[in-house]
Design a protein around this motif. Structure first.
Motif, PDB file in Angstrom:
ATOM      1  N   ALA A   1     -12.431  -6.355   8.955  1.00 10.30           N
ATOM      2  CA  ALA A   1     -11.809  -5.450   7.985  1.00 10.30           C
ATOM      3  C   ALA A   1     -10.307  -5.670   7.910  1.00 10.30           C
ATOM      4  CB  ALA A   1     -12.120  -3.996   8.343  1.00 10.30           C
ATOM      5  N   LEU A   2      -9.669  -5.941   9.050  1.00  8.66           N
ATOM      6  CA  LEU A   2      -8.228  -6.202   9.033  1.00  8.66           C
ATOM      7  C   LEU A   2      -7.913  -7.408   8.155  1.00  8.66           C
ATOM      8  CD1 LEU A   2      -7.090  -5.639  12.742  1.00  8.66           C
ATOM      9  CD2 LEU A   2      -7.175  -4.002  10.861  1.00  8.66           C
ATOM     10  N   GLY A   3      -8.816  -8.398   8.190  1.00 13.15           N
ATOM     11  CA  GLY A   3      -8.596  -9.595   7.386  1.00 13.15           C
ATOM     12  C   GLY A   3      -8.760  -9.380   5.895  1.00 13.15           C
ATOM     13  N   ASP A   4      -9.286  -8.221   5.497  1.00 12.01           N
ATOM     14  CA  ASP A   4      -9.498  -7.929   4.079  1.00 12.01           C
ATOM     15  C   ASP A   4      -8.229  -7.467   3.372  1.00 12.01           C
ATOM     16  OD1 ASP A   4     -12.208  -8.441   4.391  1.00 12.01           O
ATOM     17  OD2 ASP A   4     -12.766  -6.331   4.613  1.00 12.01           O
ATOM     18  N   HIS A   5      -7.177  -7.129   4.133  1.00 11.53           N
ATOM     19  CA  HIS A   5      -6.067  -6.379   3.552  1.00 11.53           C
ATOM     20  C   HIS A   5      -4.713  -7.039   3.775  1.00 11.53           C
ATOM     21  CE1 HIS A   5      -8.847  -3.187   2.558  1.00 11.53           C
ATOM     22  NE2 HIS A   5      -9.333  -3.254   3.784  1.00 11.53           N
ATOM     23  N   GLN A   6      -3.715  -6.509   3.068  1.00  8.75           N
ATOM     24  CA  GLN A   6      -2.355  -7.048   3.071  1.00  8.75           C
ATOM     25  C   GLN A   6      -1.372  -6.020   3.637  1.00  8.75           C
ATOM     26  OE1 GLN A   6      -1.653 -10.204   2.072  1.00  8.75           O
ATOM     27  NE2 GLN A   6      -3.845 -10.507   1.651  1.00  8.75           N
ATOM     28  N   PRO A   7      -0.238  -6.480   4.183  1.00  7.26           N
ATOM     29  CA  PRO A   7       0.795  -5.540   4.656  1.00  7.26           C
ATOM     30  C   PRO A   7       1.259  -4.618   3.528  1.00  7.26           C
ATOM     31  CG  PRO A   7       1.274  -7.781   5.384  1.00  7.26           C
ATOM     32  CD  PRO A   7       0.139  -7.886   4.413  1.00  7.26           C
ATOM     33  N   GLY A   8       1.467  -3.366   3.873  1.00  9.40           N
ATOM     34  CA  GLY A   8       1.920  -2.386   2.905  1.00  9.40           C
ATOM     35  C   GLY A   8       0.803  -1.708   2.139  1.00  9.40           C
ATOM     36  N   GLU A   9      -0.400  -2.225   2.241  1.00 11.39           N
ATOM     37  CA  GLU A   9      -1.544  -1.637   1.550  1.00 11.39           C
ATOM     38  C   GLU A   9      -2.008  -0.380   2.296  1.00 11.39           C
ATOM     39  OE1 GLU A   9      -6.002  -3.101   0.083  1.00 11.39           O
ATOM     40  OE2 GLU A   9      -4.627  -4.506   1.067  1.00 11.39           O
ATOM     41  N   THR A  10      -2.279   0.681   1.558  1.00 10.44           N
ATOM     42  CA  THR A  10      -2.792   1.919   2.150  1.00 10.44           C
ATOM     43  C   THR A  10      -4.296   1.984   1.926  1.00 10.44           C
ATOM     44  OG1 THR A  10      -0.690   3.068   1.801  1.00 10.44           O
ATOM     45  CG2 THR A  10      -2.646   4.435   2.161  1.00 10.44           C
ATOM     46  N   VAL A  11      -5.022   2.118   3.031  1.00 13.32           N
ATOM     47  CA  VAL A  11      -6.487   2.032   2.999  1.00 13.32           C
ATOM     48  C   VAL A  11      -7.066   3.258   3.706  1.00 13.32           C
ATOM     49  CG1 VAL A  11      -8.480   0.687   3.781  1.00 13.32           C
ATOM     50  CG2 VAL A  11      -6.426  -0.482   2.973  1.00 13.32           C
ATOM     51  N   PRO A  12      -8.083   3.878   3.140  1.00 12.83           N
ATOM     52  CA  PRO A  12      -8.703   5.033   3.818  1.00 12.83           C
ATOM     53  C   PRO A  12      -9.543   4.594   5.014  1.00 12.83           C
ATOM     54  CG  PRO A  12      -9.872   4.522   1.783  1.00 12.83           C
ATOM     55  CD  PRO A  12      -8.671   3.629   1.808  1.00 12.83           C
ATOM     56  N   PHE A  13      -9.293   5.212   6.162  1.00 15.99           N
ATOM     57  CA  PHE A  13     -10.112   5.047   7.357  1.00 15.99           C
ATOM     58  C   PHE A  13     -11.026   6.268   7.450  1.00 15.99           C
ATOM     59  CE2 PHE A  13      -7.610   1.567   8.270  1.00 15.99           C
ATOM     60  CZ  PHE A  13      -7.689   1.084   9.568  1.00 15.99           C
ATOM     61  N   THR A  14     -12.317   6.046   7.480  1.00 12.99           N
ATOM     62  CA  THR A  14     -13.262   7.139   7.688  1.00 12.99           C
ATOM     63  C   THR A  14     -13.498   7.266   9.186  1.00 12.99           C
ATOM     64  OG1 THR A  14     -14.309   6.663   5.564  1.00 12.99           O
ATOM     65  CG2 THR A  14     -15.517   8.082   7.103  1.00 12.99           C
ATOM     66  N   VAL A  15     -13.265   8.458   9.713  1.00 17.15           N
ATOM     67  CA  VAL A  15     -13.215   8.681  11.156  1.00 17.15           C
ATOM     68  C   VAL A  15     -14.119   9.841  11.538  1.00 17.15           C
ATOM     69  CG1 VAL A  15     -11.701   9.392  13.041  1.00 17.15           C
ATOM     70  CG2 VAL A  15     -10.880   7.766  11.345  1.00 17.15           C
ATOM     71  N   GLN A  16     -14.868   9.651  12.615  1.00  7.54           N
ATOM     72  CA  GLN A  16     -15.642  10.747  13.192  1.00  7.54           C
ATOM     73  C   GLN A  16     -14.816  11.357  14.327  1.00  7.54           C
ATOM     74  OE1 GLN A  16     -18.910  11.038  11.785  1.00  7.54           O
ATOM     75  NE2 GLN A  16     -18.887  13.113  12.617  1.00  7.54           N
ATOM     76  N   ARG A  17     -14.505  12.647  14.200  1.00 10.27           N
ATOM     77  CA  ARG A  17     -13.755  13.353  15.248  1.00 10.27           C
ATOM     78  C   ARG A  17     -14.572  14.579  15.650  1.00 10.27           C
ATOM     79  NH1 ARG A  17      -7.748  14.764  13.793  1.00 10.27           N
ATOM     80  NH2 ARG A  17      -7.578  12.481  14.075  1.00 10.27           N
TER      81      ARG A  17
ATOM     82  N   GLN B   1     -16.573  16.566  13.007  1.00  7.23           N
ATOM     83  CA  GLN B   1     -15.926  16.385  11.713  1.00  7.23           C
ATOM     84  C   GLN B   1     -15.916  14.923  11.284  1.00  7.23           C
ATOM     85  OE1 GLN B   1     -12.054  18.317  12.851  1.00  7.23           O
ATOM     86  NE2 GLN B   1     -12.367  19.390  10.919  1.00  7.23           N
ATOM     87  N   THR B   2     -16.022  14.699   9.982  1.00  8.10           N
ATOM     88  CA  THR B   2     -15.795  13.381   9.401  1.00  8.10           C
ATOM     89  C   THR B   2     -14.535  13.461   8.555  1.00  8.10           C
ATOM     90  OG1 THR B   2     -18.167  12.875   9.348  1.00  8.10           O
ATOM     91  CG2 THR B   2     -16.729  11.554   7.947  1.00  8.10           C
ATOM     92  N   LEU B   3     -13.529  12.688   8.921  1.00  5.29           N
ATOM     93  CA  LEU B   3     -12.227  12.746   8.276  1.00  5.29           C
ATOM     94  C   LEU B   3     -11.936  11.440   7.542  1.00  5.29           C
ATOM     95  CD1 LEU B   3     -10.178  14.178  11.299  1.00  5.29           C
ATOM     96  CD2 LEU B   3     -11.324  15.478   9.501  1.00  5.29           C
ATOM     97  N   THR B   4     -11.117  11.522   6.502  1.00  3.95           N
ATOM     98  CA  THR B   4     -10.607  10.336   5.823  1.00  3.95           C
ATOM     99  C   THR B   4      -9.094  10.323   5.982  1.00  3.95           C
ATOM    100  OG1 THR B   4     -12.411  10.362   4.208  1.00  3.95           O
ATOM    101  CG2 THR B   4     -10.451   9.082   3.654  1.00  3.95           C
ATOM    102  N   LEU B   5      -8.584   9.309   6.674  1.00  2.00           N
ATOM    103  CA  LEU B   5      -7.155   9.219   6.980  1.00  2.00           C
ATOM    104  C   LEU B   5      -6.573   7.972   6.327  1.00  2.00           C
ATOM    105  CD1 LEU B   5      -7.342  10.052  10.808  1.00  2.00           C
ATOM    106  CD2 LEU B   5      -6.872  11.627   8.932  1.00  2.00           C
ATOM    107  N   PRO B   6      -5.546   8.112   5.479  1.00  2.25           N
ATOM    108  CA  PRO B   6      -4.947   6.942   4.834  1.00  2.25           C
ATOM    109  C   PRO B   6      -4.010   6.201   5.796  1.00  2.25           C
ATOM    110  CG  PRO B   6      -3.865   8.956   4.095  1.00  2.25           C
ATOM    111  CD  PRO B   6      -4.971   9.383   5.003  1.00  2.25           C
ATOM    112  N   VAL B   7      -4.319   4.936   6.055  1.00  2.00           N
ATOM    113  CA  VAL B   7      -3.520   4.109   6.956  1.00  2.00           C
ATOM    114  C   VAL B   7      -2.786   3.058   6.135  1.00  2.00           C
ATOM    115  CG1 VAL B   7      -3.578   2.483   8.885  1.00  2.00           C
ATOM    116  CG2 VAL B   7      -5.122   4.471   8.870  1.00  2.00           C
ATOM    117  N   THR B   8      -1.470   2.989   6.294  1.00  2.11           N
ATOM    118  CA  THR B   8      -0.665   1.970   5.614  1.00  2.11           C
ATOM    119  C   THR B   8      -0.423   0.824   6.583  1.00  2.11           C
ATOM    120  OG1 THR B   8       0.412   3.654   4.244  1.00  2.11           O
ATOM    121  CG2 THR B   8       1.483   1.490   4.400  1.00  2.11           C
ATOM    122  N   PHE B   9      -1.019  -0.333   6.289  1.00  2.00           N
ATOM    123  CA  PHE B   9      -0.983  -1.461   7.214  1.00  2.00           C
ATOM    124  C   PHE B   9       0.433  -1.986   7.405  1.00  2.00           C
ATOM    125  CE2 PHE B   9      -5.483  -1.906   5.802  1.00  2.00           C
ATOM    126  CZ  PHE B   9      -6.063  -1.793   7.035  1.00  2.00           C
ATOM    127  N   GLU B  10       0.742  -2.310   8.657  1.00  2.00           N
ATOM    128  CA  GLU B  10       2.010  -2.955   9.000  1.00  2.00           C
ATOM    129  C   GLU B  10       1.835  -4.466   8.954  1.00  2.00           C
ATOM    130  OE1 GLU B  10       2.494  -1.470  12.912  1.00  2.00           O
ATOM    131  OE2 GLU B  10       3.238   0.495  12.272  1.00  2.00           O
TER     132      GLU B  10
END
Length: 261
Positions: free
Chosen positions: A226-242, A245-254
């Motif tokens: 999945a990391l290989g699918d994206h570019q720096p600066g791109e914001t991608v939703p991470f679906t997380v089980q906590r 709860q199931t959360l969607t957290l936007p991560v902006t790749f460095e």
């Protein structure tokens, strides 16, 4: 090495310390390109990477389990004398130098006891090593090397079905530290690096990442792909089980993964 020198096995054993692994497996790739012996003499590669802080058990993750047909019989037999808590993964690709050898048609075994909150930090000091557990894992590895070196025939290389090739030179990173010994679905978060994209997005230790963008994450390999699918600066939703709860957290790749997560 001392044990092998005192009781030499049928085959020679070459000990190698690789450099530049996190820049894209440069050391192991160079060795394969400039091997000091005929490469077809290499019957297997056993890789120890981060084995100093095993969790209770001691717990050991063993990658490459499906890369030789002999492993499924040999490893459980050896573990009867060691009683380690083993988690196995069939694939020969992964975030360490065994990937280079698997790509070259060599059966591999990857010994790994999991990431931790001090990973890649100055706080990762010698007094935090689990020396008794470390010793048990290393002795198991030594016995594995001796057993492989004494096999009457070379291990039978197997290409694991439905496995993608290595994608090490990531353009992005998140600062998420995976718990590699996790046996459930997804990637469990062992910790996040301070100031990282993962921390800024709100990811926490104990979270389980089950989806990155459109890619479903079943295991650590899915996460790396999945990391290989994206570019720096791109914001991608991470679906997380906590917890429940199931959360969607936007991560902006460095930028500048270099093989890191």
């Amino acid at each position: 090495a001392r044990q092998l020198a005192a009781h030499p096995p049928r085959r020679s054993v070459l000990f190698v310390s690789f450099g530049a692994e996190e820049l894209g497996l440069l050391g192991s790739s160079y060795l394969l390109q400039h091997f000091p012996l005929p490469k077809d003499w290499v019957v297997a590669m056993v890789n120890l990477d981060m084995v100093g802080r095993p969790k209770k058990g001691p717990a050991l993750t063993l990658g490459g389990y499906g890369t030789a047909k002999e492993w499924a019989e040999l490893i459980p037999k050896l573990n009867r004398n060691h009683h380690l808590k083993l988690t196995t993964s069939a694939g020969g690709y992964g975030a360490s130098d065994h990937s280079s050898f698997y790509s070259a048609g060599v059966p591999v075994l990857f010994f790994f006891t999991g990431a931790h909150e001090d990973y890649h930090k100055p706080s990762d000091d010698a007094e935090k090593l689990n020396y008794p557990g470390f010793a048990r894992v290393v002795q198991f590895a030594a016995d594995t090397v001796k057993a492989v070196a004494n096999l009457p025939e070379r291990p039978t290389y197997q290409k694991v079905a439905q496995e993608e090739g290595p994608r090490r030179s990531f353009k992005v990173r998140t600062g998420l530290i995976p718990e590699y010994g996790w046996e459930g679905r997804g990637v469990k978060v062992s910790g996040v690096r301070g100031g990282s994209a993962a921390e800024k997005a709100g990811l926490q230790a104990g979270d389980v990442v089950i989806k990155v963008g459109e890619r479903v994450v079943h295991n650590i390999y899915d996460y790396m792909y999945a990391l290989g699918d994206h570019q720096p600066g791109e914001t991608v939703p991470f679906t997380v089980q906590r917890g429940e709860q199931t959360l969607t957290l936007p991560v902006t790749f460095e930028a500048g993964g270099g093989g890191k997560s």
